[in-house]
Design a protein around this motif. Structure first.
Motif, PDB file in Angstrom:
ATOM      1  N   GLY A   1      13.781  39.794   7.604  1.00 24.94           N
ATOM      2  CA  GLY A   1      12.787  40.757   8.062  1.00 24.94           C
ATOM      3  C   GLY A   1      13.460  41.952   8.705  1.00 24.94           C
ATOM      4  N   PRO A   2      12.693  42.870   9.298  1.00 22.49           N
ATOM      5  CA  PRO A   2      13.294  44.077   9.870  1.00 22.49           C
ATOM      6  C   PRO A   2      14.163  43.746  11.089  1.00 22.49           C
ATOM      7  N   LEU A   3      15.346  44.348  11.125  1.00 22.53           N
ATOM      8  CA  LEU A   3      16.218  44.140  12.284  1.00 22.53           C
ATOM      9  C   LEU A   3      15.838  45.127  13.386  1.00 22.53           C
ATOM     10  N   ARG A   4      15.907  44.688  14.637  1.00 23.07           N
ATOM     11  CA  ARG A   4      15.765  45.611  15.770  1.00 23.07           C
ATOM     12  C   ARG A   4      17.157  45.970  16.274  1.00 23.07           C
ATOM     13  N   THR A   5      17.275  47.163  16.865  1.00 21.32           N
ATOM     14  CA  THR A   5      18.611  47.625  17.275  1.00 21.32           C
ATOM     15  C   THR A   5      18.652  47.983  18.750  1.00 21.32           C
ATOM     16  N   PHE A   6      19.848  47.924  19.300  1.00 24.68           N
ATOM     17  CA  PHE A   6      20.103  48.299  20.698  1.00 24.68           C
ATOM     18  C   PHE A   6      21.407  49.100  20.712  1.00 24.68           C
ATOM     19  N   HIS A   7      21.329  50.328  21.208  1.00 28.09           N
ATOM     20  CA  HIS A   7      22.512  51.198  21.242  1.00 28.09           C
ATOM     21  C   HIS A   7      23.003  51.371  22.673  1.00 28.09           C
ATOM     22  N   THR A   8      24.300  51.331  22.835  1.00 33.58           N
ATOM     23  CA  THR A   8      24.851  51.577  24.166  1.00 33.58           C
ATOM     24  C   THR A   8      26.310  52.033  24.011  1.00 33.58           C
ATOM     25  N   THR A   9      27.021  52.100  25.120  1.00 35.38           N
ATOM     26  CA  THR A   9      28.426  52.511  25.075  1.00 35.38           C
ATOM     27  C   THR A   9      29.259  51.506  25.867  1.00 35.38           C
ATOM     28  N   TYR A  10      30.567  51.593  25.688  1.00 37.48           N
ATOM     29  CA  TYR A  10      31.464  50.665  26.383  1.00 37.48           C
ATOM     30  C   TYR A  10      32.781  51.388  26.644  1.00 37.48           C
ATOM     31  N   ARG A  11      33.434  51.037  27.743  1.00 34.43           N
ATOM     32  CA  ARG A  11      34.743  51.609  28.031  1.00 34.43           C
ATOM     33  C   ARG A  11      35.731  50.473  28.255  1.00 34.43           C
ATOM     34  N   GLN A  12      36.800  50.491  27.483  1.00 37.25           N
ATOM     35  CA  GLN A  12      37.828  49.452  27.618  1.00 37.25           C
ATOM     36  C   GLN A  12      38.969  50.012  28.453  1.00 37.25           C
ATOM     37  N   ARG A  13      39.177  49.436  29.631  1.00 41.40           N
ATOM     38  CA  ARG A  13      40.290  49.886  30.481  1.00 41.40           C
ATOM     39  C   ARG A  13      41.570  49.279  29.942  1.00 41.40           C
ATOM     40  N   LEU A  14      42.551  50.112  29.686  1.00 39.88           N
ATOM     41  CA  LEU A  14      43.809  49.569  29.171  1.00 39.88           C
ATOM     42  C   LEU A  14      44.990  50.425  29.583  1.00 39.88           C
ATOM     43  N   ASP A  15      46.177  49.898  29.318  1.00 41.40           N
ATOM     44  CA  ASP A  15      47.393  50.686  29.507  1.00 41.40           C
ATOM     45  C   ASP A  15      48.015  50.903  28.119  1.00 41.40           C
ATOM     46  N   GLU A  16      49.151  51.608  28.116  1.00 43.05           N
ATOM     47  CA  GLU A  16      49.751  51.972  26.829  1.00 43.05           C
ATOM     48  C   GLU A  16      50.071  50.740  25.970  1.00 43.05           C
ATOM     49  N   ASP A  17      50.636  49.688  26.585  1.00 45.25           N
ATOM     50  CA  ASP A  17      51.013  48.497  25.809  1.00 45.25           C
ATOM     51  C   ASP A  17      49.781  47.817  25.213  1.00 45.25           C
ATOM     52  N   THR A  18      48.700  47.777  26.000  1.00 44.24           N
ATOM     53  CA  THR A  18      47.485  47.139  25.497  1.00 44.24           C
ATOM     54  C   THR A  18      46.901  47.954  24.353  1.00 44.24           C
ATOM     55  N   LEU A  19      46.984  49.286  24.469  1.00 41.55           N
ATOM     56  CA  LEU A  19      46.479  50.129  23.375  1.00 41.55           C
ATOM     57  C   LEU A  19      47.282  49.872  22.096  1.00 41.55           C
ATOM     58  N   VAL A  20      48.592  49.736  22.248  1.00 42.67           N
ATOM     59  CA  VAL A  20      49.417  49.450  21.064  1.00 42.67           C
ATOM     60  C   VAL A  20      49.016  48.095  20.467  1.00 42.67           C
TER      61      VAL A  20
END
Ligand SMILES: C[S@@+](CC[C@H](N)C(=O)[O-])C[C@H]1O[C@@H](n2cnc3c(N)ncnc32)[C@H](O)[C@@H]1O
Length: 261
Positions: free
Chosen positions: A188-207
């Protein structure tokens, strides 16, 4: 060893990149997870499956609900990471197209950052088979917010627009509500929920986050080093920790009772 029953790009990429995946991938925003918990009814005693659970990034957020959680993940290296990260939830081998559960034995199924890997119609048929009548399916994806210039540059370094070359399916460009409506999904029809997120990281984690991308995780060390070096140069002037912004969308579908037709 790769799992032949899922796409090679997923089996190889997630098999070789499981540790980087756990280290580098984001969690999910509390408001979107809360919406899924509420709408699906993830409450004590209800049997909920986290399908394609990976290392348990979503599963661990559901533990406080007290629901009877069970995780399914086809790649052994991801299951190994899962057992360390989420020791109190059982994770079993299986795929979306062949779930190791009895008919109508599950109250809800959630899928985080993974439905794009599935065979849409076969997976929906199988999920409907295991769901109790009226059971729900919840989907969620984070995608990097490329309206932010450095994030757009990061996506260029990852060559995100070219990922089809490595047989990586497209995800957030897809309107899943539309796809579900236009195929024989039975949700059946899907319902949606939109939002945002921020991932705190350092350079090594980004890599680590970048190298956990399925088609990069399966490349050789030299190719990975080139990408890692470009990522480090991109964030060279950044503070020690910084945020990687995402846009997040969650979907909810309720299994139709086809016996009523
Ligand atoms: C990007 S990861 C998401 C993992 C986890 N859900 C999360 O939120 O971090 C995608 C996962 O889908 C799994 N996968 C790929 N194809 C699958 C299939 N056909 N059935 C079940 N899982 C699959 C992969 O093994 C991988 O763990």
């Amino acid at each position: 060893m790769t799992d032949p029953s899922i796409p090679l790009a997923a089996a190889d990429g997630f098999g070789q990149g499981a540790a980087a995946y756990e280290a580098g991938r984001p969690s999910y925003p509390a408001d979107a997870v809360g919406w899924l918990v509420e709408e699906i009814g993830i409450t004590p005693g209800r049997r909920i499956v986290d399908l394609a659970a990976g290392t348990g990034k979503l599963t661990r957020l559901l533990v406080p609900t007290g629901a009877d959680l069970l995780a399914v993940e086809p790649v052994a290296a991801m299951r190994d990471q899962f057992r360390v990260a989420v020791p109190d939830v059982e994770v079993v081998e299986g795929t979306a197209e062949a779930l190791p559960f009895d008919d109508h034995s599950v109250d809800g199924v959630v899928v985080a950052q993974a439905f794009h890997w599935f065979d849409l119609v076969a997976a929906c048929r199988e999920i409907r088979r295991v769901l109790r009548p009226g059971g729900s399916l919840g989907l969620i994806w984070n995608s990097r917010d490329v309206s932010v210039p450095w994030v757009a540059e990061l996506s260029r370094i990852i060559r995100w627009d070219e990922r089809g070359r490595w047989q990586v399916p497209y995800t957030v460009e897809v309107d899943w509500a539309e796809r579900f409506a236009s195929d024989e999904t039975g949700f059946g029809p899907l319902r949606t929920f939109h939002t945002t997120y921020r991932q705190r990281l350092d350079e090594d984690t980004l890599v680590a986050r970048v190298l956990s991308t399925s088609y990069l995780a399966s490349q050789d060390a030299d190719a990975q080093a080139v990408v890692a070096d470009r990522v480090r140069r991109l964030v060279a002037g950044f503070p020690d920790t910084f945020d990687l912004p995402y846009v997040t969308v969650a979907y909810l579908g309720v299994a139709e009772d086809r016996s009523m037709r």
